[in-house]
Design a protein around this motif. Sequence first.
Motif, mmCIF file in Angstrom:
data_model
loop_
_atom_site.group_PDB
_atom_site.id
_atom_site.type_symbol
_atom_site.label_atom_id
_atom_site.label_comp_id
_atom_site.label_asym_id
_atom_site.label_seq_id
_atom_site.Cartn_x
_atom_site.Cartn_y
_atom_site.Cartn_z
ATOM 1 N N LEU A 110 0.822 -1.210 0.000
ATOM 2 C CA LEU A 110 0.000 0.000 0.000
ATOM 3 C C LEU A 110 0.854 1.257 0.000
ATOM 4 O O LEU A 110 0.550 2.235 -0.690
ATOM 5 C CB LEU A 110 -0.953 -0.010 1.199
ATOM 6 N N ASP A 210 -1.517 5.712 3.006
ATOM 7 C CA ASP A 210 -2.579 4.738 2.684
ATOM 8 C C ASP A 210 -3.639 5.384 1.793
ATOM 9 O O ASP A 210 -4.834 5.107 1.924
ATOM 10 C CB ASP A 210 -3.197 4.131 3.942
ATOM 11 N N ASN A 333 -5.959 2.173 6.432
ATOM 12 C CA ASN A 333 -5.098 1.023 6.662
ATOM 13 C C ASN A 333 -5.123 0.532 8.105
ATOM 14 O O ASN A 333 -4.908 -0.648 8.366
ATOM 15 C CB ASN A 333 -3.658 1.369 6.266
#
Length: 376
Positions: A110, A210, A333
């Motif tokens: 990510l 994220d 996240n």
Amino acid sequence: MTAVSGEQALAAERELSMPSSFLNLTRVVLSHKPFVLFILIFVVVSFAYQKLYWGIGEDPKSSVPTYGLSAEISCAHDVPSPLDIAGGPSPSTGNVFFVETSEQTAPSYLFSCSVESAARTHPASRVVVLMKGLAKGNTSLPKHWAFSLLSCFPNVEIRRLDLNELFSGTPLAQWFQPQRQQEPHFLPNLSDACRIVLMWKFGGIYLDTDFIVLKNLQNLTNALGIQGDDVLNGAFLSFEAKHKFMELCMQDFVEDYNGWVWGHQGPELLTRVFKKWCSLRTITSMSCKGVSALAREVVYPIPWQDWKKLFAAVSALELQKLLKNTYAVHIWNKLSHGTKLEIPSQALLAQLYSQFCPATYAKMKQDSEELSRRAV
């Protein structure tokens, strides 16, 4: 095949253990007053919270080097070239900033996708990744596939985060003291401090690691996003250098500092400063005195309460409709990091990876396929 489980299988397991001296201390304290026992319990809970938070927020599965797979990435994938940058349109040249305030130097999928998607959508801007964990004075990056992949992008710069230098000349210089590290929310507070100082000193765009960026963000100037429920979020910020709003945020950070309340220095700070700035009680999508509170769908189209929708299958038409007015998608996240993501699949998150960070997606797919071969 799963992207998350692939990283887990390739990462060495870490253990948390209590040293014997700690156990001896516990026996001693148990023989003393209940107040001392309370203090001990508070310290243990704070320690556990720090481990839990940073295990969630920073994706612990990527905090140790992977093994068995090459850290070298070919630059054969399509990336913006220096010629593209020179010959393309000339939007604002403001930097796009990412910040890693922990010691972590092994970026996750990510993290890589966030930087890659920003680099692709901002070919005429420098995408600056500041990482505290990089060795001082060392010009070479750690050997890791993400650094190799991101080095293919000519507009990406990965640098060491020097906190003393960053905070110098700002109200945060006196706030940043060694004893702060004992506070339960020090690392998230430090991240909040870095982003407002970066915006005030240099201007440009700040993004959490994220986010997946879908469009160029340069026209969203002096803006931040509404995450919902009358709360602003600082995961995305875009401001001109030396803007008065960011100056007020720095002042509030120090004058109204409370390191013991979660979010007080982050979303709550931005919300209370904006309300004072506009003299209002409730925040809606609006522009006030040159600062814009962006509608939720602009950068937070998936509310944090609905983060599981990121893993639900959607059609191409549904995806297009969902992201019609969206510039970037926050992946939340802290909540979503442990959920299995099938690669390939029609899951919303998988399609975002595939479309907006194809090089990272190719690495995810390669790792999943190799793990499947090993399992045979």
